[in-house]
Design a protein around this motif. Structure first.
Motif, PDB file in Angstrom:
ATOM      1  N   ILE A  11       4.718  -4.331  -7.350  1.00  0.00           N
ATOM      2  CA  ILE A  11       3.682  -3.307  -7.204  1.00  0.00           C
ATOM      3  C   ILE A  11       4.182  -2.155  -6.340  1.00  0.00           C
ATOM      4  CG2 ILE A  11       1.341  -2.828  -6.380  1.00  0.00           C
ATOM      5  CD1 ILE A  11       0.493  -5.522  -6.985  1.00  0.00           C
ATOM      6  N   LEU A  12       3.984  -0.946  -6.847  1.00  0.00           N
ATOM      7  CA  LEU A  12       4.301   0.269  -6.107  1.00  0.00           C
ATOM      8  C   LEU A  12       2.977   0.915  -5.720  1.00  0.00           C
ATOM      9  CD1 LEU A  12       6.522   2.385  -5.307  1.00  0.00           C
ATOM     10  CD2 LEU A  12       6.264   3.328  -7.614  1.00  0.00           C
ATOM     11  N   LEU A  13       2.835   1.276  -4.447  1.00  0.00           N
ATOM     12  CA  LEU A  13       1.576   1.855  -3.960  1.00  0.00           C
ATOM     13  C   LEU A  13       1.830   3.131  -3.180  1.00  0.00           C
ATOM     14  CD1 LEU A  13       0.780  -1.452  -2.407  1.00  0.00           C
ATOM     15  CD2 LEU A  13      -1.178  -0.267  -3.246  1.00  0.00           C
ATOM     16  N   THR A  14       0.864   4.061  -3.224  1.00  0.00           N
ATOM     17  CA  THR A  14       0.894   5.175  -2.277  1.00  0.00           C
ATOM     18  C   THR A  14      -0.295   5.029  -1.346  1.00  0.00           C
ATOM     19  OG1 THR A  14      -0.464   6.661  -3.629  1.00  0.00           O
ATOM     20  CG2 THR A  14       1.937   6.767  -3.960  1.00  0.00           C
ATOM     21  N   ALA A  15      -0.128   5.482  -0.101  1.00  0.00           N
ATOM     22  CA  ALA A  15      -1.215   5.373   0.879  1.00  0.00           C
ATOM     23  C   ALA A  15      -1.147   6.511   1.877  1.00  0.00           C
ATOM     24  CB  ALA A  15      -1.125   4.038   1.609  1.00  0.00           C
ATOM     25  N   GLY A  16      -2.295   6.776   2.496  1.00  0.00           N
ATOM     26  CA  GLY A  16      -2.358   7.774   3.562  1.00  0.00           C
ATOM     27  C   GLY A  16      -2.488   9.187   3.039  1.00  0.00           C
ATOM     28  N   PRO A  17      -2.431  10.155   3.946  1.00  0.00           N
ATOM     29  CA  PRO A  17      -2.513  11.561   3.543  1.00  0.00           C
ATOM     30  C   PRO A  17      -1.120  12.080   3.200  1.00  0.00           C
ATOM     31  CG  PRO A  17      -2.350  11.441   5.919  1.00  0.00           C
ATOM     32  CD  PRO A  17      -2.259  10.019   5.406  1.00  0.00           C
ATOM     33  N   THR A  18      -1.041  13.300   2.692  1.00  0.00           N
ATOM     34  CA  THR A  18       0.251  13.994   2.704  1.00  0.00           C
ATOM     35  C   THR A  18       0.088  15.180   3.633  1.00  0.00           C
ATOM     36  OG1 THR A  18      -0.292  15.332   0.780  1.00  0.00           O
ATOM     37  CG2 THR A  18       0.930  13.296   0.366  1.00  0.00           C
ATOM     38  N   ARG A  19       1.204  15.744   4.035  1.00  0.00           N
ATOM     39  CA  ARG A  19       1.216  16.815   5.028  1.00  0.00           C
ATOM     40  C   ARG A  19       2.027  17.965   4.454  1.00  0.00           C
ATOM     41  NH1 ARG A  19       3.120  14.776  10.891  1.00  0.00           N
ATOM     42  NH2 ARG A  19       1.021  13.911  11.096  1.00  0.00           N
ATOM     43  N   GLU A  20       1.420  19.154   4.404  1.00  0.00           N
ATOM     44  CA  GLU A  20       2.103  20.315   3.822  1.00  0.00           C
ATOM     45  C   GLU A  20       2.411  21.322   4.920  1.00  0.00           C
ATOM     46  OE1 GLU A  20       2.986  19.966   0.812  1.00  0.00           O
ATOM     47  OE2 GLU A  20       1.652  18.344   0.199  1.00  0.00           O
ATOM     48  N   ALA A  21       3.698  21.582   5.126  1.00  0.00           N
ATOM     49  CA  ALA A  21       4.127  22.461   6.217  1.00  0.00           C
ATOM     50  C   ALA A  21       3.678  23.902   6.003  1.00  0.00           C
ATOM     51  CB  ALA A  21       5.641  22.412   6.347  1.00  0.00           C
ATOM     52  N   THR A  52       6.247  -2.332  -2.778  1.00  0.00           N
ATOM     53  CA  THR A  52       6.853  -1.127  -2.207  1.00  0.00           C
ATOM     54  C   THR A  52       5.733  -0.154  -1.891  1.00  0.00           C
ATOM     55  OG1 THR A  52       8.811  -1.461  -3.590  1.00  0.00           O
ATOM     56  CG2 THR A  52       8.568   0.709  -2.559  1.00  0.00           C
ATOM     57  N   LEU A  53       5.643   0.244  -0.622  1.00  0.00           N
ATOM     58  CA  LEU A  53       4.562   1.103  -0.145  1.00  0.00           C
ATOM     59  C   LEU A  53       5.126   2.457   0.257  1.00  0.00           C
ATOM     60  CD1 LEU A  53       1.636   1.510   0.960  1.00  0.00           C
ATOM     61  CD2 LEU A  53       2.392   0.376   3.049  1.00  0.00           C
ATOM     62  N   VAL A  54       4.718   3.492  -0.464  1.00  0.00           N
ATOM     63  CA  VAL A  54       5.129   4.857  -0.121  1.00  0.00           C
ATOM     64  C   VAL A  54       4.007   5.439   0.744  1.00  0.00           C
ATOM     65  CG1 VAL A  54       5.791   7.119  -0.999  1.00  0.00           C
ATOM     66  CG2 VAL A  54       6.392   5.054  -2.301  1.00  0.00           C
ATOM     67  N   ALA A  55       4.306   5.635   2.020  1.00  0.00           N
ATOM     68  CA  ALA A  55       3.260   5.992   2.980  1.00  0.00           C
ATOM     69  C   ALA A  55       3.420   7.401   3.513  1.00  0.00           C
ATOM     70  CB  ALA A  55       3.265   5.002   4.143  1.00  0.00           C
ATOM     71  N   GLY A  56       2.320   8.146   3.508  1.00  0.00           N
ATOM     72  CA  GLY A  56       2.272   9.428   4.197  1.00  0.00           C
ATOM     73  C   GLY A  56       2.184   9.153   5.690  1.00  0.00           C
ATOM     74  N   PRO A  57       2.109  10.202   6.520  1.00  0.00           N
ATOM     75  CA  PRO A  57       2.094  10.011   7.967  1.00  0.00           C
ATOM     76  C   PRO A  57       0.823   9.332   8.469  1.00  0.00           C
ATOM     77  CG  PRO A  57       1.860  12.336   7.396  1.00  0.00           C
ATOM     78  CD  PRO A  57       2.131  11.629   6.127  1.00  0.00           C
ATOM     79  N   PRO A  61       0.893  -0.370  11.262  1.00  0.00           N
ATOM     80  CA  PRO A  61       2.093  -1.203  11.168  1.00  0.00           C
ATOM     81  C   PRO A  61       2.396  -1.585   9.722  1.00  0.00           C
ATOM     82  CG  PRO A  61       0.240  -2.492  11.974  1.00  0.00           C
ATOM     83  CD  PRO A  61      -0.259  -1.081  11.842  1.00  0.00           C
ATOM     84  N   THR A  62       3.664  -1.790   9.419  1.00  0.00           N
ATOM     85  CA  THR A  62       4.063  -2.189   8.066  1.00  0.00           C
ATOM     86  C   THR A  62       3.673  -3.654   7.850  1.00  0.00           C
ATOM     87  OG1 THR A  62       5.949  -0.724   8.310  1.00  0.00           O
ATOM     88  CG2 THR A  62       6.019  -2.268   6.459  1.00  0.00           C
ATOM     89  N   PRO A  63       2.891  -3.964   6.804  1.00  0.00           N
ATOM     90  CA  PRO A  63       2.515  -5.365   6.562  1.00  0.00           C
ATOM     91  C   PRO A  63       3.754  -6.231   6.286  1.00  0.00           C
ATOM     92  CG  PRO A  63       1.196  -3.859   5.214  1.00  0.00           C
ATOM     93  CD  PRO A  63       2.301  -3.042   5.817  1.00  0.00           C
ATOM     94  N   ALA A  64       3.670  -7.504   6.672  1.00  0.00           N
ATOM     95  CA  ALA A  64       4.799  -8.434   6.517  1.00  0.00           C
ATOM     96  C   ALA A  64       5.255  -8.497   5.062  1.00  0.00           C
ATOM     97  CB  ALA A  64       4.391  -9.819   6.993  1.00  0.00           C
ATOM     98  N   GLY A  65       6.556  -8.427   4.879  1.00  0.00           N
ATOM     99  CA  GLY A  65       7.125  -8.605   3.542  1.00  0.00           C
ATOM    100  C   GLY A  65       7.053  -7.378   2.659  1.00  0.00           C
ATOM    101  N   VAL A  66       6.524  -6.258   3.178  1.00  0.00           N
ATOM    102  CA  VAL A  66       6.359  -5.040   2.366  1.00  0.00           C
ATOM    103  C   VAL A  66       7.502  -4.064   2.653  1.00  0.00           C
ATOM    104  CG1 VAL A  66       4.896  -2.978   2.097  1.00  0.00           C
ATOM    105  CG2 VAL A  66       3.850  -5.254   2.204  1.00  0.00           C
ATOM    106  N   THR A  67       8.081  -3.486   1.606  1.00  0.00           N
ATOM    107  CA  THR A  67       9.091  -2.433   1.776  1.00  0.00           C
ATOM    108  C   THR A  67       8.366  -1.106   1.901  1.00  0.00           C
ATOM    109  OG1 THR A  67      10.623  -3.660   0.389  1.00  0.00           O
ATOM    110  CG2 THR A  67      11.114  -1.323   0.726  1.00  0.00           C
ATOM    111  N   ARG A  68       8.575  -0.420   3.031  1.00  0.00           N
ATOM    112  CA  ARG A  68       7.841   0.831   3.290  1.00  0.00           C
ATOM    113  C   ARG A  68       8.770   2.038   3.249  1.00  0.00           C
ATOM    114  NH1 ARG A  68       4.174   1.655   8.659  1.00  0.00           N
ATOM    115  NH2 ARG A  68       3.796   3.906   8.535  1.00  0.00           N
ATOM    116  N   LEU A  69       8.344   3.059   2.521  1.00  0.00           N
ATOM    117  CA  LEU A  69       9.091   4.317   2.470  1.00  0.00           C
ATOM    118  C   LEU A  69       8.190   5.392   3.062  1.00  0.00           C
ATOM    119  CD1 LEU A  69      10.291   3.985  -1.241  1.00  0.00           C
ATOM    120  CD2 LEU A  69      11.629   3.451   0.807  1.00  0.00           C
ATOM    121  N   ASP A  70       8.571   5.977   4.180  1.00  0.00           N
ATOM    122  CA  ASP A  70       7.748   7.007   4.822  1.00  0.00           C
ATOM    123  C   ASP A  70       8.059   8.385   4.266  1.00  0.00           C
ATOM    124  OD1 ASP A  70       6.085   5.630   6.708  1.00  0.00           O
ATOM    125  OD2 ASP A  70       7.908   5.158   7.831  1.00  0.00           O
ATOM    126  N   VAL A  71       7.017   9.125   3.920  1.00  0.00           N
ATOM    127  CA  VAL A  71       7.175  10.486   3.402  1.00  0.00           C
ATOM    128  C   VAL A  71       6.180  11.407   4.103  1.00  0.00           C
ATOM    129  CG1 VAL A  71       7.995   9.742   1.130  1.00  0.00           C
ATOM    130  CG2 VAL A  71       5.544  10.107   1.488  1.00  0.00           C
TER     131      VAL A  71
END
Ligand code: C5P
Length: 222
Positions: A11-21, A52-57, A61-71
């Motif tokens: 499972i691939l997920l996105t979460a959180g907000p995004t931030r635009e400079a 795999t969790l693609v997370a905005g800012p 904490p990163t949940p156990a066993g989850v691969t987190r990619l910060d964007v």
């Protein structure tokens, strides 16, 4: 208690907000806490999925066993998602993606001068719709935060974005949704729907993931 209904699934997920400079020190964003997406990632891992969790800012904490990619930006989130989409059977777009970004990001900090100033914004790509039109497409689930006519707008989004399923919540209730610990969801798919009444986001995550697991299993039986 989490039965291993997602054993062997990815499972691939996105979460959180995004931030635009705007410039090197400023940005536009929104109040998404990322709690629902992180609850989904945690529960999906507990149910046996490779997550795999693609997370905005966000400050979570990163949940156990989850691969987190910060964007940070929407474009970064889209890139991270598209790099991983072919390795995943299920995609859940839970992020509150900024619909617009700044047309031209200033290289240096903008100085104050005139009483009024304008920022020109341009549309961001739609991550969810991009995933849904990718081939081969994962089982694609979107979220819809609405303040009125929740079912009507959610159904429209399901069709327009070519989704397999949409989870809609009424964000006009401050007890639920954005930043709250609890949420309620109306889950809609092509030929059915199911109401998940207000409860903790982690319990809701298990109920939504169970619905997804049932639909993915049905597809695999075909
Ligand atoms: O159309 P709307 O933004 O309300 O749809 C919300 C859904 O679309 C959410 O699942 C959100 O993660 C996703 N979305 C996206 N990319 C955008 C805008 C929304 O993936 N640029």
């Amino acid at each position: 208690f989490a039965p291993k209904l997602l054993q062997g699934q990815s499972i691939l997920l996105t979460a959180g907000p995004t931030r635009e400079a705007i410039d090197p020190v400023r940005y536009i964003s929104n109040h998404s806490s990322g709690k629902m997406g992180f609850a989904l990632a945690k529960m999906a891992a507990a149910m046996g999925a490779n997550v795999t969790l693609v997370a905005g800012p966000v400050h979570l904490p990163t949940p156990a066993g989850v691969t987190r990619l910060d964007v940070e930006s929407t474009q970064d989130m889209l890139n991270a998602v598209m790099q991983n989409v072919d390795n995943n059977k299920i995609f859940i777009g839970c992020a509150a993606v900024a619909d617009y970004r700044i047309g031209e990001v200033a290289e240096d900090k903008i100085k104050k001068s005139a009483q009024n100033m304008q920022l020109a914004l341009v549309r961001n790509p739609d991550i969810l719709a991009t995933v849904a039109s990718h081939k081969p497409r994962p089982f694609t689930v979107g979220f819809a935060a609405e303040t009125q006519d929740v079912e009507h707008y959610a159904k429209d989004k399901l069709i327009r974005k070519k989704l397999d399923m949409i989870a809609a919540n009424d964000v006009s209730n401050p007890e639920l949704g954005f930043n709250a610990e609890q949420n309620a969801l109306k889950v809609i798919w092509a030929d059915g729907q199911h109401d998940l009444p207000a409860t903790d986001k982690l319990i809701l995550a298990r109920q939504l993931l169970t619905l997804i697991a049932e639909h993915v299993a049905l597809l695999q039986d075909d």
